[in-house]
Scaffold this motif. Structure first.
Motif, PDB file in Angstrom:
ATOM      1  N   SER A 215       0.856  -1.198   0.000  1.00  0.00           N
ATOM      2  CA  SER A 215       0.000   0.000   0.000  1.00  0.00           C
ATOM      3  C   SER A 215       0.884   1.237   0.000  1.00  0.00           C
ATOM      4  N   THR A 216       0.330   2.355  -0.415  1.00  0.00           N
ATOM      5  CA  THR A 216       1.116   3.587  -0.518  1.00  0.00           C
ATOM      6  C   THR A 216       1.531   4.107   0.852  1.00  0.00           C
ATOM      7  N   SER A 217       0.871   3.628   1.892  1.00  0.00           N
ATOM      8  CA  SER A 217       1.230   4.118   3.234  1.00  0.00           C
ATOM      9  C   SER A 217       2.296   3.230   3.894  1.00  0.00           C
ATOM     10  N   SER A 218       2.750   2.181   3.208  1.00  0.00           N
ATOM     11  CA  SER A 218       3.758   1.294   3.803  1.00  0.00           C
ATOM     12  C   SER A 218       5.024   2.082   4.113  1.00  0.00           C
ATOM     13  N   ASN A 219       5.549   1.847   5.296  1.00  0.00           N
ATOM     14  CA  ASN A 219       6.773   2.543   5.715  1.00  0.00           C
ATOM     15  C   ASN A 219       7.794   1.484   6.109  1.00  0.00           C
ATOM     16  N   LEU A 220       8.919   1.454   5.415  1.00  0.00           N
ATOM     17  CA  LEU A 220       9.877   0.356   5.607  1.00  0.00           C
ATOM     18  C   LEU A 220      10.487   0.354   7.006  1.00  0.00           C
ATOM     19  N   ALA A 221      10.825   1.545   7.515  1.00  0.00           N
ATOM     20  CA  ALA A 221      11.414   1.594   8.863  1.00  0.00           C
ATOM     21  C   ALA A 221      10.429   1.044   9.895  1.00  0.00           C
ATOM     22  N   GLU A 222       9.172   1.440   9.762  1.00  0.00           N
ATOM     23  CA  GLU A 222       8.163   0.936  10.713  1.00  0.00           C
ATOM     24  C   GLU A 222       7.975  -0.568  10.549  1.00  0.00           C
ATOM     25  N   TRP A 223       8.003  -1.033   9.298  1.00  0.00           N
ATOM     26  CA  TRP A 223       7.873  -2.476   9.045  1.00  0.00           C
ATOM     27  C   TRP A 223       9.035  -3.238   9.690  1.00  0.00           C
ATOM     28  N   MET A 224      10.235  -2.663   9.580  1.00  0.00           N
ATOM     29  CA  MET A 224      11.426  -3.305  10.161  1.00  0.00           C
ATOM     30  C   MET A 224      11.249  -3.485  11.672  1.00  0.00           C
ATOM     31  N   ILE A 225      10.781  -2.442  12.313  1.00  0.00           N
ATOM     32  CA  ILE A 225      10.618  -2.500  13.773  1.00  0.00           C
ATOM     33  C   ILE A 225       9.605  -3.588  14.157  1.00  0.00           C
ATOM     34  N   ARG A 226       8.529  -3.670  13.382  1.00  0.00           N
ATOM     35  CA  ARG A 226       7.491  -4.669  13.697  1.00  0.00           C
ATOM     36  C   ARG A 226       7.915  -6.090  13.314  1.00  0.00           C
ATOM     37  N   ASN A 227       8.884  -6.231  12.403  1.00  0.00           N
ATOM     38  CA  ASN A 227       9.176  -7.543  11.812  1.00  0.00           C
ATOM     39  C   ASN A 227      10.641  -7.957  11.959  1.00  0.00           C
ATOM     40  N   ARG A 228      11.271  -7.565  13.065  1.00  0.00           N
ATOM     41  CA  ARG A 228      12.702  -7.878  13.205  1.00  0.00           C
ATOM     42  C   ARG A 228      12.950  -9.384  13.138  1.00  0.00           C
ATOM     43  N   ASP A 229      12.100 -10.162  13.780  1.00  0.00           N
ATOM     44  CA  ASP A 229      12.300 -11.620  13.745  1.00  0.00           C
ATOM     45  C   ASP A 229      12.059 -12.169  12.346  1.00  0.00           C
ATOM     46  N   ASN A 230      11.031 -11.682  11.695  1.00  0.00           N
ATOM     47  CA  ASN A 230      10.759 -12.080  10.307  1.00  0.00           C
ATOM     48  C   ASN A 230      11.947 -11.767   9.409  1.00  0.00           C
ATOM     49  N   LEU A 231      12.499 -10.573   9.617  1.00  0.00           N
ATOM     50  CA  LEU A 231      13.616 -10.125   8.786  1.00  0.00           C
ATOM     51  C   LEU A 231      14.797 -11.078   8.913  1.00  0.00           C
ATOM     52  N   ARG A 232      15.118 -11.449  10.133  1.00  0.00           N
ATOM     53  CA  ARG A 232      16.242 -12.366  10.363  1.00  0.00           C
ATOM     54  C   ARG A 232      15.981 -13.713   9.700  1.00  0.00           C
ATOM     55  N   LYS A 233      14.767 -14.204   9.854  1.00  0.00           N
ATOM     56  CA  LYS A 233      14.442 -15.514   9.278  1.00  0.00           C
ATOM     57  C   LYS A 233      14.473 -15.455   7.753  1.00  0.00           C
ATOM     58  N   LEU A 234      13.914 -14.397   7.208  1.00  0.00           N
ATOM     59  CA  LEU A 234      13.903 -14.271   5.742  1.00  0.00           C
ATOM     60  C   LEU A 234      15.318 -14.196   5.196  1.00  0.00           C
ATOM     61  N   LEU A 235      16.192 -13.466   5.905  1.00  0.00           N
ATOM     62  CA  LEU A 235      17.559 -13.340   5.399  1.00  0.00           C
ATOM     63  C   LEU A 235      18.311 -14.668   5.501  1.00  0.00           C
ATOM     64  N   LEU A 236      18.068 -15.407   6.576  1.00  0.00           N
ATOM     65  CA  LEU A 236      18.687 -16.733   6.685  1.00  0.00           C
ATOM     66  C   LEU A 236      18.253 -17.632   5.530  1.00  0.00           C
ATOM     67  N   ASP A 237      16.985 -17.574   5.192  1.00  0.00           N
ATOM     68  CA  ASP A 237      16.446 -18.431   4.136  1.00  0.00           C
ATOM     69  C   ASP A 237      16.918 -18.002   2.750  1.00  0.00           C
ATOM     70  N   HIS A 238      16.934 -16.700   2.506  1.00  0.00           N
ATOM     71  CA  HIS A 238      17.155 -16.208   1.131  1.00  0.00           C
ATOM     72  C   HIS A 238      18.548 -15.634   0.902  1.00  0.00           C
ATOM     73  N   LYS A 239      19.250 -15.282   1.977  1.00  0.00           N
ATOM     74  CA  LYS A 239      20.631 -14.776   1.926  1.00  0.00           C
ATOM     75  C   LYS A 239      20.759 -13.337   1.415  1.00  0.00           C
ATOM     76  N   ALA A 240      19.783 -12.892   0.646  1.00  0.00           N
ATOM     77  CA  ALA A 240      19.801 -11.514   0.148  1.00  0.00           C
ATOM     78  C   ALA A 240      18.358 -11.053  -0.022  1.00  0.00           C
ATOM     79  N   ILE A 241      18.092  -9.818   0.407  1.00  0.00           N
ATOM     80  CA  ILE A 241      16.743  -9.249   0.263  1.00  0.00           C
ATOM     81  C   ILE A 241      16.875  -7.881  -0.401  1.00  0.00           C
ATOM     82  N   LEU A 242      16.085  -7.688  -1.446  1.00  0.00           N
ATOM     83  CA  LEU A 242      16.025  -6.376  -2.091  1.00  0.00           C
ATOM     84  C   LEU A 242      14.691  -5.733  -1.731  1.00  0.00           C
ATOM     85  N   PHE A 243      14.756  -4.559  -1.088  1.00  0.00           N
ATOM     86  CA  PHE A 243      13.546  -3.797  -0.785  1.00  0.00           C
ATOM     87  C   PHE A 243      13.365  -2.779  -1.911  1.00  0.00           C
ATOM     88  N   ARG A 244      12.244  -2.895  -2.608  1.00  0.00           N
ATOM     89  CA  ARG A 244      12.032  -2.060  -3.802  1.00  0.00           C
ATOM     90  C   ARG A 244      10.680  -1.363  -3.715  1.00  0.00           C
TER      91      ARG A 244
END
Ligand code: FE2
Length: 339
Positions: free
Chosen positions: A37-66
Motif C-alpha cells: 500500500s502507498t502508506s507502507s513505511n519500511l522503517a516501521e515495518w522493520m521494527i514490527r518484523n525484526r524476527d521475520n527479517l532475520r528468518k527471511l535473510l537466513l532463508d534467502h541470503k539476500a533481500i532487495l527492498f524495492r
C-alpha cells in the motif's frame, strides 16, 4: 508489479518477482519485497518484523527492498536503525569511502570505469561484517549493477574442477599484501591511504591497530609516506556455522578480488595474494576458473532509486560492474551475530 503469493504477506510488505532473480535451494535469490500500500513505511515495518527479517535473510541470503519511498541518506539510516542490527566502523578495508551519517557511507568510490570483482566484504580482516546494507540514492545511466552470488556454490563448483587449489586455501589460509599511500588516491579501486585505513595520522597509532589485526608492515616501502602491509594468514574457506546457520563451506576470501583487481601505481594483483608459509603466488588458471564460475552463477539487477539491498555477508559475495552516468550507492556495515 507481480506479487508472488497472497499467503506470503508480511503485514503491508510482500514478495514480488523481478526478471533478474534466480532460484537457489528452491528459494528466490534475492527475495524482493515491496509495499502493498502507498502508506507502507519500511522503517516501521522493520521494527514490527525484526524476527521475520532475520528468518527471511537466513532463508534467502539476500533481500532487495524495492518501491519504498526512501530518497535520501537519512531515510536509509532510519531503516538500518529500525532493523535493530548493530553497526561497525570501516577499519582496515581498502576502499575509499566518505562517511555520510554515523551508520552510512559511500560505497567504494573507485573510478566508474573500474570493475570491482566478487568478494565478501572485508574478508581480509579477522572480524568482517556479518551483514551489509546498500542503498541506491542515484541510479547510473548504464551498468553499475552490484552482482551477487551464493558463496557456497562457488566452493562446490570450484572443488569439482580445482580440488588442489581448494585444499591449499582451506589448509593454509591466505595473506594479502597491499601498498598504501599516505592519503587517499581516488584514481585507484584500492586507493585508501593508511591514514584513513587506520583512522589516524600517527604512525604509532596505526602500528597498534595493525598489530591488533596481526598485520605486519613496512614503512616508506616505495617512497616517503608509503606503507606495505601483509595480513596474518587468514582463513580462506569458512564454514557458515552457528545456530540456524547453513553449515555450508563458503569461499570467504578476497583472493579473486585481490588477484584480478588490486592493480594501481603501487600494487600488482598477482603479488597481492600469498599462499602458505612460503607465501607463494596463486595459480592463475585456478583464479580464471573461479572468475568464470562466479560470472555463471551470479545475478545482477538494475538499480532503481530508493532500492535497499540487504545481504548476509557470511554467505553472499558481491561485486560492482563499471557504469556510465551519475551513480551514488551508499552502504552500511553490520556486525551482529544474533542472526
Ligand atoms: Fe564490497
Amino acid at each position: 508489479m507481480e506479487f508472488v503469493s497472497s499467503d506470503e504477506v508480511y503485514g503491508d510488505v510482500s514478495p514480488i518477482k523481478i526478471s533478474d532473480q534466480r532460484m537457489y535451494d528452491q528459494k528466490p535469490f534475492p527475495l524482493v519485497l515491496s509495499p502493498t500500500s502507498t502508506s507502507s513505511n519500511l522503517a516501521e515495518w522493520m521494527i514490527r518484523n525484526r524476527d521475520n527479517l532475520r528468518k527471511l535473510l537466513l532463508d534467502h541470503k539476500a533481500i532487495l527492498f524495492r518501491n519504498f519511498t526512501i530518497t535520501d541518506p537519512q531515510g536509509f539510516h532510519e531503516v538500518i536503525e529500525a532493523s535493530g542490527l548493530e553497526g561497525m566502523e570501516y577499519v582496515g578495508g581498502a576502499a575509499v569511502r566518505t562517511q555520510i551519517t554515523s551508520r552510512v557511507f559511500t560505497a567504494n568510490e573507485s573510478p566508474s570505469s573500474e570493475k570491482i570483482p566478487f568478494h565478501h566484504e572485508m574478508s581480509q580482516v579477522p572480524e568482517p561484517p556479518t551483514h551489509l546494507f546498500f542503498f541506491c540514492e542515484r541510479a547510473p545511466a548504464d551498468g553499475g549493477e552490484t552482482p551477487i552470488l551464493v558463496s557456497a556454490e562457488v566452493c562446490d563448483r570450484l572443488q569439482a574442477v580445482r580440488p588442489e587449489f581448494m585444499s591449499a586455501l582451506e589448509l593454509q589460509g591466505v595473506r594479502y599484501a597491499r601498498v598504501m599511500g599516505e592519503d587517499d588516491d581516488p584514481t585507484s579501486a584500492i586507493g585508501r591511504g593508511w591514514k584513513s585505513t587506520y583512522l589516524t595520522t600517527d604512525r604509532v597509532e596505526a602500528e597498534k591497530k595493525m598489530a591488533s589485526q596481526g598485520v605486519s608492515w613496512e614503512w616508506d616501502f616505495c617512497g616517503e609516506g608509503t606503507l606495505r602491509t601483509v595480513t596474518a594468514a587468514l582463513p580462506a574457506i569458512r564454514v557458515d556455522s552457528g545456530e540456524g546457520r547453513t553449515g555450508a563451506k563458503t569461499f570467504f576470501n578476497s583472493v579473486v578480488a585481490a588477484y584480478t583487481g588490486w592493480n594501481d601505481s603501487r600494487n600488482t594483483g598477482e603479488k597481492a595474494v600469498l599462499l602458505g608459509e612460503d607465501m607463494c603466488p596463486c595459480d592463475a588458471d585456478a583464479i580464471a576458473d573461479a572468475v568464470r564460475i562466479m560470472d555463471e552463477i551470479c545475478i545482477a539487477f538494475k538499480w532503481q532509486p530508493g532500492d535497499i539491498l540487504f545481504l548476509d555477508n557470511r554467505t553472499v559475495m558481491h561485486s560492482r560492474r563499471p557504469y556510465v552516468g551519475d551513480r551514488r550507492i551508499l552502504a552500511s556495515l553490520v556486525r551482529d551475530y544474533s542472526t
